[in-house]
Design an enzyme around this catalytic site. Sequence first.
Site, PDB file in Angstrom:
ATOM      1  N   ASP A  74      37.678  40.719  41.968  1.00  0.00           N
ATOM      2  CA  ASP A  74      38.624  41.216  42.979  1.00  0.00           C
ATOM      3  C   ASP A  74      38.280  42.541  43.667  1.00  0.00           C
ATOM      4  O   ASP A  74      38.045  42.607  44.868  1.00  0.00           O
ATOM      5  CB  ASP A  74      40.050  41.296  42.379  1.00  0.00           C
ATOM      6  CG  ASP A  74      40.111  42.013  41.019  1.00  0.00           C
ATOM      7  OD1 ASP A  74      39.056  42.459  40.522  1.00  0.00           O
ATOM      8  OD2 ASP A  74      41.214  42.130  40.462  1.00  0.00           O
ATOM      9  N   GLU A 113      50.182  43.069  42.915  1.00  0.00           N
ATOM     10  CA  GLU A 113      49.338  42.655  44.051  1.00  0.00           C
ATOM     11  C   GLU A 113      50.112  42.123  45.256  1.00  0.00           C
ATOM     12  O   GLU A 113      49.760  42.423  46.404  1.00  0.00           O
ATOM     13  CB  GLU A 113      48.282  41.642  43.593  1.00  0.00           C
ATOM     14  CG  GLU A 113      47.110  42.260  42.830  1.00  0.00           C
ATOM     15  CD  GLU A 113      47.442  42.666  41.399  1.00  0.00           C
ATOM     16  OE1 GLU A 113      48.503  42.239  40.884  1.00  0.00           O
ATOM     17  OE2 GLU A 113      46.656  43.417  40.786  1.00  0.00           O
ATOM     18  N   ARG A 160      42.649  54.546  36.520  1.00  0.00           N
ATOM     19  CA  ARG A 160      44.007  55.008  36.176  1.00  0.00           C
ATOM     20  C   ARG A 160      44.046  56.521  35.964  1.00  0.00           C
ATOM     21  O   ARG A 160      44.899  57.213  36.517  1.00  0.00           O
ATOM     22  CB  ARG A 160      44.497  54.302  34.908  1.00  0.00           C
ATOM     23  CG  ARG A 160      44.587  52.810  35.097  1.00  0.00           C
ATOM     24  CD  ARG A 160      45.236  52.100  33.919  1.00  0.00           C
ATOM     25  NE  ARG A 160      44.849  50.699  33.898  1.00  0.00           N
ATOM     26  CZ  ARG A 160      45.613  49.696  33.506  1.00  0.00           C
ATOM     27  NH1 ARG A 160      46.829  49.917  33.078  1.00  0.00           N
ATOM     28  NH2 ARG A 160      45.175  48.458  33.520  1.00  0.00           N
ATOM     29  N   GLU A 201      38.770  51.116  33.622  1.00  0.00           N
ATOM     30  CA  GLU A 201      40.213  51.400  33.513  1.00  0.00           C
ATOM     31  C   GLU A 201      40.469  52.901  33.452  1.00  0.00           C
ATOM     32  O   GLU A 201      41.424  53.410  34.046  1.00  0.00           O
ATOM     33  CB  GLU A 201      40.813  50.725  32.265  1.00  0.00           C
ATOM     34  CG  GLU A 201      40.717  49.209  32.230  1.00  0.00           C
ATOM     35  CD  GLU A 201      41.641  48.500  33.212  1.00  0.00           C
ATOM     36  OE1 GLU A 201      42.360  49.187  33.967  1.00  0.00           O
ATOM     37  OE2 GLU A 201      41.633  47.257  33.228  1.00  0.00           O
TER      38      GLU A 201
HETATM   39  C1  DMJ Z   1      45.426  47.190  38.234  1.00  0.00           C
HETATM   40  O1  DMJ Z   1      45.028  47.879  37.110  1.00  0.00           O
HETATM   41  C2  DMJ Z   1      44.423  47.338  39.334  1.00  0.00           C
HETATM   42  O2  DMJ Z   1      45.023  46.960  40.519  1.00  0.00           O
HETATM   43  C3  DMJ Z   1      43.174  46.539  39.100  1.00  0.00           C
HETATM   44  O3  DMJ Z   1      42.296  46.547  40.197  1.00  0.00           O
HETATM   45  C4  DMJ Z   1      43.456  45.113  38.739  1.00  0.00           C
HETATM   46  N1  DMJ Z   1      44.801  44.845  38.493  1.00  0.00           N
HETATM   47  C5  DMJ Z   1      45.682  45.750  37.869  1.00  0.00           C
HETATM   48  C6  DMJ Z   1      47.111  45.381  38.200  1.00  0.00           C
HETATM   49  O4  DMJ Z   1      47.346  44.049  38.263  1.00  0.00           O
END
Ligand code: DMJ
Length: 594
Positions: free
Chosen positions: A316, A491, A188, A184
């Site tokens: 994902d 998404e 971010r 994270e």
């Molecule tokens: C985000 O922090 C990023 O896209 C991450 O890969 C997974 N999903 C959240 C938002 O839904």
Amino acid sequence: MASEAELRKRNTPKSTNADLKSEQKEQQPKAKPNAEGSRAQESALSSTAFIVLAVLGAAAVLVYLNPAVVTETVYEFFGFDTDAAPVEPTRAGFVADVEKRDAVKAAFRHAWLAYERDAMGDDEYHPISHKGTNLTEAGGIGYTVVDSIDTMLIMGLQDEYERARKWVAEKLTFEQDANFNTFETTIRVLGGLLSAYALTNDSLYLDKAVDLGDRIMPAFDTPARLPTSMVNLAQRKGVRAEDNKGLVSTAEISTLQLEFRYLAYLTDNDEYWDAVENVMRTIRSSSLTTGLASIFMNPEDGRFVLSAIRLGSRGDSYYEYLLKQYLQTNLTENVYQEMYNGAMDGVHGHLIKKGQYSGMTYTSELIPERNPRGEIQWRLMPKQDHLVCFFGGSLMLGAVTSGAVRHPVSIPPRPSELTPRGKRDWQTGVELIETCVQTHDTATGLAPEIVHFRIPSDNVVGSGVPQDWYIKGAEPWAPAPYDARYILRPETVESLFIAYRLTGDDKYRRYGWKIFQAIETHCRIESGGYASIINVDQVPVVHEDKMETFLMSETLKYLYLLFEDDSVLPLSEWVFNTEAHPLPIIDAARKANF
Ligand code: DMJ
């Protein structure tokens, strides 16, 4: 936008006059020297001319406004595979929808100004209690501020940007003695800083990025060189997460690569690149033959641990970054194309399914279970996280790059420009986006966190054809289950943005606008900010006191770009990290070495 006069000028195709003249010529010899007959013939001729002009004019307007519709119609008429290869790729004529774009910008300001008023500098924002909180007691690391900066730059919010920059310059410090999530923090904060640097060339952001990157690097000090889930930024030490028995999530360890590779490119320090490339090498050598990846790995031996396979949480962005690493270095690192292609074959072979009633395309999960004889069997679970909705756009993007016969392809791509795999992925991508859009068919118009799809063993009783999907545990008499929430996730709109850029098809803007309006209606807090809702099927809604940082970094950015001119951040020059921070496509001397 072209003026009406301009449109009219463009819509008088040259061939129209010529056609009319030849039509008149043809008619002349047949004319009788009879006054009445000649008048009747003249009037018939002018009505024909009028109809021909009107039809051609309307067609020209349609081509100008929405070339994709016309191309699609032609494709459908002739069949997907029958078109001739064009000499030059075609291109949709993108024009910004200024009104809608600016409505999204106003929404961003509504979110940002509330945060700035109540919680400036804090990691997270709670718009109902008007408070901010930090991820740890040690202090904040600019989670919300840094995550939002590039959106301000893209939207041209100069005043807000200046204040955010000042905060970064004067207050942001990573000298925080606490454990932060490696993934994270990278996507971010490091991603946000690098993107801000790429958009401004302001060394403030690169200096901060180097400082943060150096503090995260010790996370890679494990026997298998797979990074720990957590990292203590002040002590510069990787920390095993207590949950999940010290295992690491596949998506988390394979979604640091764009950021550290770009940092290496900017600083000429290959250590960053080596660290994240090692992870990819290990994943490749441990991969399942199907091309799919289980969601947990062991940082001790670098092997996959028997665990679920899915495109949702913990899985994902592994698939997302396979493609994006290939894009980041301008389609030059074949190993990522090979890994991506293998993964997409695995996804199609095992996870893509069709709903039993309306035939919606969806993705399933595979859950490992031991049968009574102790053998492992994989059970299909028809469950799709909202998170999976990035995948439709990703498949389409993969189709026109990894799955293209040549580059660039037309917008939308012609079948002859795609490989068989590219055609397959494009088709699945288009269908998955439709499914994600359909999951917004709820009382609020917002999609839930998780949907399940019906399978024959559900034994649905009752009359009529039931909907293919449902929210598990949602009953009128029971409290809303976790699955029913909408937490401002990006998404679906992420996929809509990509699909629009690759097709020029206005339906993607229409879908996006509807979702934006639903967010405005149900998530907007009048006193400022936006909040998650706990049940997408309950109106009036019940809010949860949280505004996730990805609302400002992703959801509103992708919506803004959906309505913006396509000269802003063209996909041929930029690759978005998983938190929607655009990073430039680079001409790196360094290439994958495995
Ligand atoms: C985000 O922090 C990023 O896209 C991450 O890969 C997974 N999903 C959240 C938002 O839904």
